[in-house]
Design a protein around this motif. Structure first.
Motif, PDB file in Angstrom:
ATOM      1  N   LYS A 186       0.835  -1.203   0.000  1.00  0.00           N
ATOM      2  CA  LYS A 186       0.000   0.000   0.000  1.00  0.00           C
ATOM      3  C   LYS A 186       0.867   1.250   0.000  1.00  0.00           C
ATOM      4  O   LYS A 186       2.017   1.231   0.420  1.00  0.00           O
ATOM      5  CB  LYS A 186      -0.920   0.003   1.215  1.00  0.00           C
ATOM      6  CG  LYS A 186      -1.924  -1.128   1.191  1.00  0.00           C
ATOM      7  CD  LYS A 186      -2.815  -1.079   2.399  1.00  0.00           C
ATOM      8  CE  LYS A 186      -3.782  -2.264   2.363  1.00  0.00           C
ATOM      9  NZ  LYS A 186      -4.561  -2.363   3.581  1.00  0.00           N
ATOM     10  N   GLN A 187       0.265   2.342  -0.474  1.00  0.00           N
ATOM     11  CA  GLN A 187       0.933   3.636  -0.418  1.00  0.00           C
ATOM     12  C   GLN A 187       0.465   4.324   0.858  1.00  0.00           C
ATOM     13  O   GLN A 187      -0.718   4.282   1.193  1.00  0.00           O
ATOM     14  CB  GLN A 187       0.562   4.462  -1.641  1.00  0.00           C
ATOM     15  CG  GLN A 187       1.443   5.661  -1.837  1.00  0.00           C
ATOM     16  CD  GLN A 187       1.201   6.311  -3.179  1.00  0.00           C
ATOM     17  OE1 GLN A 187       0.076   6.548  -3.547  1.00  0.00           O
ATOM     18  NE2 GLN A 187       2.267   6.598  -3.895  1.00  0.00           N
ATOM     19  N   VAL A 188       1.385   4.981   1.556  1.00  0.00           N
ATOM     20  CA  VAL A 188       1.048   5.497   2.875  1.00  0.00           C
ATOM     21  C   VAL A 188       1.600   6.908   3.088  1.00  0.00           C
ATOM     22  O   VAL A 188       2.681   7.228   2.609  1.00  0.00           O
ATOM     23  CB  VAL A 188       1.608   4.503   3.910  1.00  0.00           C
ATOM     24  CG1 VAL A 188       2.680   5.044   4.742  1.00  0.00           C
ATOM     25  CG2 VAL A 188       0.541   3.916   4.735  1.00  0.00           C
ATOM     26  N   PHE A 189       0.826   7.741   3.787  1.00  0.00           N
ATOM     27  CA  PHE A 189       1.237   9.100   4.122  1.00  0.00           C
ATOM     28  C   PHE A 189       0.859   9.379   5.564  1.00  0.00           C
ATOM     29  O   PHE A 189      -0.182   8.912   6.035  1.00  0.00           O
ATOM     30  CB  PHE A 189       0.533  10.124   3.220  1.00  0.00           C
ATOM     31  CG  PHE A 189       0.723   9.874   1.759  1.00  0.00           C
ATOM     32  CD1 PHE A 189       1.926  10.183   1.148  1.00  0.00           C
ATOM     33  CD2 PHE A 189      -0.288   9.317   0.994  1.00  0.00           C
ATOM     34  CE1 PHE A 189       2.119   9.945  -0.199  1.00  0.00           C
ATOM     35  CE2 PHE A 189      -0.108   9.079  -0.357  1.00  0.00           C
ATOM     36  CZ  PHE A 189       1.099   9.388  -0.952  1.00  0.00           C
ATOM     37  N   SER A 190       1.691  10.175   6.248  1.00  0.00           N
ATOM     38  CA  SER A 190       1.299  10.586   7.598  1.00  0.00           C
ATOM     39  C   SER A 190       0.086  11.499   7.472  1.00  0.00           C
ATOM     40  O   SER A 190      -0.225  12.007   6.396  1.00  0.00           O
ATOM     41  CB  SER A 190       2.456  11.300   8.307  1.00  0.00           C
ATOM     42  OG  SER A 190       2.820  12.482   7.633  1.00  0.00           O
ATOM     43  N   LYS A 191      -0.606  11.715   8.588  1.00  0.00           N
ATOM     44  CA  LYS A 191      -1.833  12.527   8.565  1.00  0.00           C
ATOM     45  C   LYS A 191      -1.585  13.911   7.981  1.00  0.00           C
ATOM     46  O   LYS A 191      -2.367  14.396   7.166  1.00  0.00           O
ATOM     47  CB  LYS A 191      -2.408  12.638   9.982  1.00  0.00           C
ATOM     48  CG  LYS A 191      -2.966  11.349  10.514  1.00  0.00           C
ATOM     49  CD  LYS A 191      -3.411  11.502  11.961  1.00  0.00           C
ATOM     50  CE  LYS A 191      -3.795  10.142  12.524  1.00  0.00           C
ATOM     51  NZ  LYS A 191      -4.061  10.198  13.960  1.00  0.00           N
ATOM     52  N   GLU A 192      -0.499  14.542   8.403  1.00  0.00           N
ATOM     53  CA  GLU A 192      -0.197  15.892   7.904  1.00  0.00           C
ATOM     54  C   GLU A 192       0.087  15.896   6.418  1.00  0.00           C
ATOM     55  O   GLU A 192      -0.333  16.799   5.698  1.00  0.00           O
ATOM     56  CB  GLU A 192       0.986  16.483   8.668  1.00  0.00           C
ATOM     57  CG  GLU A 192       0.654  16.859  10.095  1.00  0.00           C
ATOM     58  CD  GLU A 192       1.840  17.478  10.814  1.00  0.00           C
ATOM     59  OE1 GLU A 192       2.410  18.454  10.288  1.00  0.00           O
ATOM     60  OE2 GLU A 192       2.189  16.975  11.890  1.00  0.00           O
ATOM     61  N   VAL A 193       0.809  14.896   5.931  1.00  0.00           N
ATOM     62  CA  VAL A 193       1.114  14.809   4.502  1.00  0.00           C
ATOM     63  C   VAL A 193      -0.175  14.587   3.718  1.00  0.00           C
ATOM     64  O   VAL A 193      -0.386  15.201   2.670  1.00  0.00           O
ATOM     65  CB  VAL A 193       2.150  13.695   4.220  1.00  0.00           C
ATOM     66  CG1 VAL A 193       2.295  13.436   2.732  1.00  0.00           C
ATOM     67  CG2 VAL A 193       3.493  14.061   4.834  1.00  0.00           C
ATOM     68  N   GLN A 194      -1.042  13.741   4.216  1.00  0.00           N
ATOM     69  CA  GLN A 194      -2.334  13.487   3.564  1.00  0.00           C
ATOM     70  C   GLN A 194      -3.118  14.794   3.428  1.00  0.00           C
ATOM     71  O   GLN A 194      -3.685  15.080   2.376  1.00  0.00           O
ATOM     72  CB  GLN A 194      -3.146  12.459   4.359  1.00  0.00           C
ATOM     73  CG  GLN A 194      -4.387  11.984   3.641  1.00  0.00           C
ATOM     74  CD  GLN A 194      -4.068  11.189   2.387  1.00  0.00           C
ATOM     75  OE1 GLN A 194      -3.189  10.342   2.384  1.00  0.00           O
ATOM     76  NE2 GLN A 194      -4.756  11.482   1.312  1.00  0.00           N
ATOM     77  N   THR A 195      -3.116  15.602   4.477  1.00  0.00           N
ATOM     78  CA  THR A 195      -3.807  16.896   4.452  1.00  0.00           C
ATOM     79  C   THR A 195      -3.205  17.807   3.390  1.00  0.00           C
ATOM     80  O   THR A 195      -3.935  18.468   2.646  1.00  0.00           O
ATOM     81  CB  THR A 195      -3.727  17.574   5.847  1.00  0.00           C
ATOM     82  OG1 THR A 195      -4.315  16.701   6.810  1.00  0.00           O
ATOM     83  CG2 THR A 195      -4.433  18.904   5.861  1.00  0.00           C
TER      84      THR A 195
END
Length: 156
Positions: free
Chosen positions: A70-79
């Motif tokens: 899966k591709q993953v981002f921290s919450k801040e990066v997702q925002t």
């Protein structure tokens, strides 16, 4: 992999590694939250991007998610990635005082070594600033950087 490494940009190194070992999974870790750096990391093959202030749980979950494809981002990066991209002169990159000095000298045709001498810096430090400036403007070479800066003429 960290984005900021001593000898090479982690973003560039990510691309080199993924090209040589296509099955490898790279998870970028950085304190750089600029959309351009995040996007370039993903374009260069990173499977995820976490900011250094992510929790230990976020790090552990991200590693597991990436291992599972899966591709993953921290919450801040997702925002950051969810915010609409506004392409206008008002959305110009922000440069530090030192970066502005270096841009002016680059635009006058000076080399990294000459800039280093004039600003009493090491050539490595100038090169690091130059790479950061180019990433902020999403420029692939010096000519592209100069053209981007001309678009934002009140920047420096």
């Amino acid at each position: 992999m960290y984005v900021t490494l001593p000898d090479i940009s982690g973003v560039i190194l990510c691309k080199m590694i993924v090209e040589k070992i296509p099955h490898i999974k790279v998870l970028m870790v950085s304190n750089h939250s600029e959309r351009s750096i995040i996007s370039e990391s993903i374009s260069n093959g990173a499977k995820g991007y976490l900011l250094k202030n992510a929790t230990m749980n976020e790090f552990l979950n991200a590693i597991l998610e990436v291992i599972n494809g899966k591709q993953v981002f921290s919450k801040e990066v997702q925002t950051i990635l969810e915010k609409p991209l506004i392409l206008s002169n008002e959305s110009k990159p922000r440069l530090t005082k030192r970066e502005k000095e270096i841009v002016k000298l680059l635009m006058s045709g000076k080399t990294n070594n000459i800039i280093a001498e004039e600003l009493f810096l090491s050539p490595f430090t100038v090169e690091t600033h130059r790479k950061n400036i180019m990433q902020k403007f999403e420029a692939k070479n010096l000519m592209e950087l100069i053209n981007q800066i001309k678009l934002h003429e009140n920047l420096i």
